[in-house]
Design a protein around this motif. Sequence first.
Motif, PDB file in Angstrom:
ATOM      1  N   LEU A 267     -31.126   4.920  12.511  1.00 20.28           N
ATOM      2  CA  LEU A 267     -32.005   3.810  12.887  1.00 20.28           C
ATOM      3  C   LEU A 267     -31.203   2.656  13.481  1.00 20.28           C
ATOM      4  CD1 LEU A 267     -34.566   3.651   9.940  1.00 20.28           C
ATOM      5  CD2 LEU A 267     -35.020   4.254  12.308  1.00 20.28           C
ATOM      6  N   GLN A 268     -30.036   2.391  12.892  1.00 24.99           N
ATOM      7  CA  GLN A 268     -29.205   1.333  13.446  1.00 24.99           C
ATOM      8  C   GLN A 268     -28.739   1.675  14.851  1.00 24.99           C
ATOM      9  OE1 GLN A 268     -26.153   0.907  10.466  1.00 24.99           O
ATOM     10  NE2 GLN A 268     -27.229  -0.755   9.400  1.00 24.99           N
ATOM     11  N   ALA A 269     -28.371   2.929  15.053  1.00 27.97           N
ATOM     12  CA  ALA A 269     -27.947   3.359  16.397  1.00 27.97           C
ATOM     13  C   ALA A 269     -29.115   3.248  17.377  1.00 27.97           C
ATOM     14  CB  ALA A 269     -27.419   4.788  16.351  1.00 27.97           C
ATOM     15  N   ASP A 270     -30.309   3.682  16.911  1.00 23.10           N
ATOM     16  CA  ASP A 270     -31.495   3.570  17.774  1.00 23.10           C
ATOM     17  C   ASP A 270     -31.799   2.110  18.084  1.00 23.10           C
ATOM     18  OD1 ASP A 270     -31.739   6.299  17.802  1.00 23.10           O
ATOM     19  OD2 ASP A 270     -33.374   6.377  16.317  1.00 23.10           O
ATOM     20  N   ASN A 271     -31.672   1.240  17.079  1.00 22.69           N
ATOM     21  CA  ASN A 271     -31.926  -0.184  17.303  1.00 22.69           C
ATOM     22  C   ASN A 271     -30.936  -0.766  18.305  1.00 22.69           C
ATOM     23  OD1 ASN A 271     -34.100  -0.332  15.600  1.00 22.69           O
ATOM     24  ND2 ASN A 271     -32.950  -1.108  13.858  1.00 22.69           N
ATOM     25  N   GLU A 272     -29.671  -0.403  18.174  1.00 24.41           N
ATOM     26  CA  GLU A 272     -28.669  -0.876  19.124  1.00 24.41           C
ATOM     27  C   GLU A 272     -28.984  -0.383  20.529  1.00 24.41           C
ATOM     28  OE1 GLU A 272     -26.144  -3.028  18.785  1.00 24.41           O
ATOM     29  OE2 GLU A 272     -26.841  -3.368  16.727  1.00 24.41           O
ATOM     30  N   LYS A 273     -29.403   0.881  20.612  1.00 30.19           N
ATOM     31  CA  LYS A 273     -29.747   1.453  21.921  1.00 30.19           C
ATOM     32  C   LYS A 273     -30.942   0.708  22.519  1.00 30.19           C
ATOM     33  CE  LYS A 273     -31.091   5.824  24.066  1.00 30.19           C
ATOM     34  NZ  LYS A 273     -31.463   7.217  23.815  1.00 30.19           N
TER      35      LYS A 273
ATOM     36  N   LYS B 264     -28.931   7.321   3.927  1.00 32.98           N
ATOM     37  CA  LYS B 264     -27.821   6.657   4.600  1.00 32.98           C
ATOM     38  C   LYS B 264     -27.717   7.135   6.044  1.00 32.98           C
ATOM     39  CE  LYS B 264     -22.872   5.812   4.121  1.00 32.98           C
ATOM     40  NZ  LYS B 264     -21.663   6.103   3.339  1.00 32.98           N
ATOM     41  N   LYS B 265     -27.843   8.472   6.244  1.00 31.32           N
ATOM     42  CA  LYS B 265     -27.802   9.018   7.609  1.00 31.32           C
ATOM     43  C   LYS B 265     -28.960   8.476   8.439  1.00 31.32           C
ATOM     44  CE  LYS B 265     -25.434  13.358   6.507  1.00 31.32           C
ATOM     45  NZ  LYS B 265     -25.599  14.807   6.392  1.00 31.32           N
ATOM     46  N   ASP B 266     -30.162   8.442   7.820  1.00 33.89           N
ATOM     47  CA  ASP B 266     -31.331   7.904   8.529  1.00 33.89           C
ATOM     48  C   ASP B 266     -31.124   6.441   8.897  1.00 33.89           C
ATOM     49  OD1 ASP B 266     -32.580  10.337   8.337  1.00 33.89           O
ATOM     50  OD2 ASP B 266     -33.860   9.784   6.636  1.00 33.89           O
ATOM     51  N   LEU B 267     -30.547   5.686   7.978  1.00 34.32           N
ATOM     52  CA  LEU B 267     -30.276   4.283   8.234  1.00 34.32           C
ATOM     53  C   LEU B 267     -29.294   4.124   9.390  1.00 34.32           C
ATOM     54  CD1 LEU B 267     -30.686   1.328   7.434  1.00 34.32           C
ATOM     55  CD2 LEU B 267     -28.787   1.593   5.826  1.00 34.32           C
TER      56      LEU B 267
ATOM     57  N   SER C 142     -30.618  12.778  -1.456  1.00 32.48           N
ATOM     58  CA  SER C 142     -31.594  11.852  -0.857  1.00 32.48           C
ATOM     59  C   SER C 142     -30.904  10.564  -0.407  1.00 32.48           C
ATOM     60  CB  SER C 142     -32.693  11.516  -1.863  1.00 32.48           C
ATOM     61  OG  SER C 142     -33.454  12.654  -2.152  1.00 32.48           O
ATOM     62  N   ALA C 143     -29.986  10.081  -1.234  1.00 33.35           N
ATOM     63  CA  ALA C 143     -29.255   8.866  -0.854  1.00 33.35           C
ATOM     64  C   ALA C 143     -28.426   9.113   0.402  1.00 33.35           C
ATOM     65  CB  ALA C 143     -28.365   8.405  -2.007  1.00 33.35           C
ATOM     66  N   GLU C 144     -27.780  10.267   0.475  1.00 38.35           N
ATOM     67  CA  GLU C 144     -26.986  10.609   1.656  1.00 38.35           C
ATOM     68  C   GLU C 144     -27.883  10.721   2.895  1.00 38.35           C
ATOM     69  OE1 GLU C 144     -23.612  11.147   3.767  1.00 38.35           O
ATOM     70  OE2 GLU C 144     -23.660  10.747   1.612  1.00 38.35           O
ATOM     71  N   ASN C 145     -29.041  11.372   2.743  1.00 39.13           N
ATOM     72  CA  ASN C 145     -29.993  11.484   3.856  1.00 39.13           C
ATOM     73  C   ASN C 145     -30.503  10.110   4.269  1.00 39.13           C
ATOM     74  OD1 ASN C 145     -29.750  14.253   4.048  1.00 39.13           O
ATOM     75  ND2 ASN C 145     -31.502  14.673   2.707  1.00 39.13           N
TER      76      ASN C 145
END
Length: 163
Positions: free
Chosen positions: A60-66, A54-57, A49-52
């Motif tokens: 989200l950061q990539a989406d926010n940058e986009k 982290k991937k989601d985060l 769950s922590a790894e997932n």
Amino acid sequence: MNFTSPESLIFWTTIIFVVFFILLKKFAWKPILEAVKTREESINDALLSAENAKKDLLNLQADNEKLLAEARAERDTMIKEARELKEKMIADAKEEAQVQGEKMISQAKASIESQKNAAIAEIKNQVSTLSIEIAEKILKSELASTEAQSKLVEKMLVEAKLN
């Protein structure tokens, strides 16, 4: 049997240990192993769950940058369009002012020309009226006598024959 001898003590200790081991295996070992297994699975699930997360985060950061990049591009486009619109409006206003100025100048020139022609016509009219009045006064004074009238008629007849 003597319970205090070392061999019997080893024997009874071994028997008690075997019985205790069998009881532990039968009643406690399975639940302890299941608890350890459950705990291990929950730790693995938590790590997954922590790894997932982290991937989601990261996603989200990539989406926010986009989204930020798109917003910046859209802002730049809007600013560019606003500048172009401003420049077009200024150019249109200058062109309209120039057209209106030229129109006013041509109207003023036409008005001046019209007034000039009217003034010239009025001056010609006054000059002709004055000329007629002067000629009439001169003729009256010159032709006041019959003799002067006769001379004028003869002179006109001579000129008429020459032409």
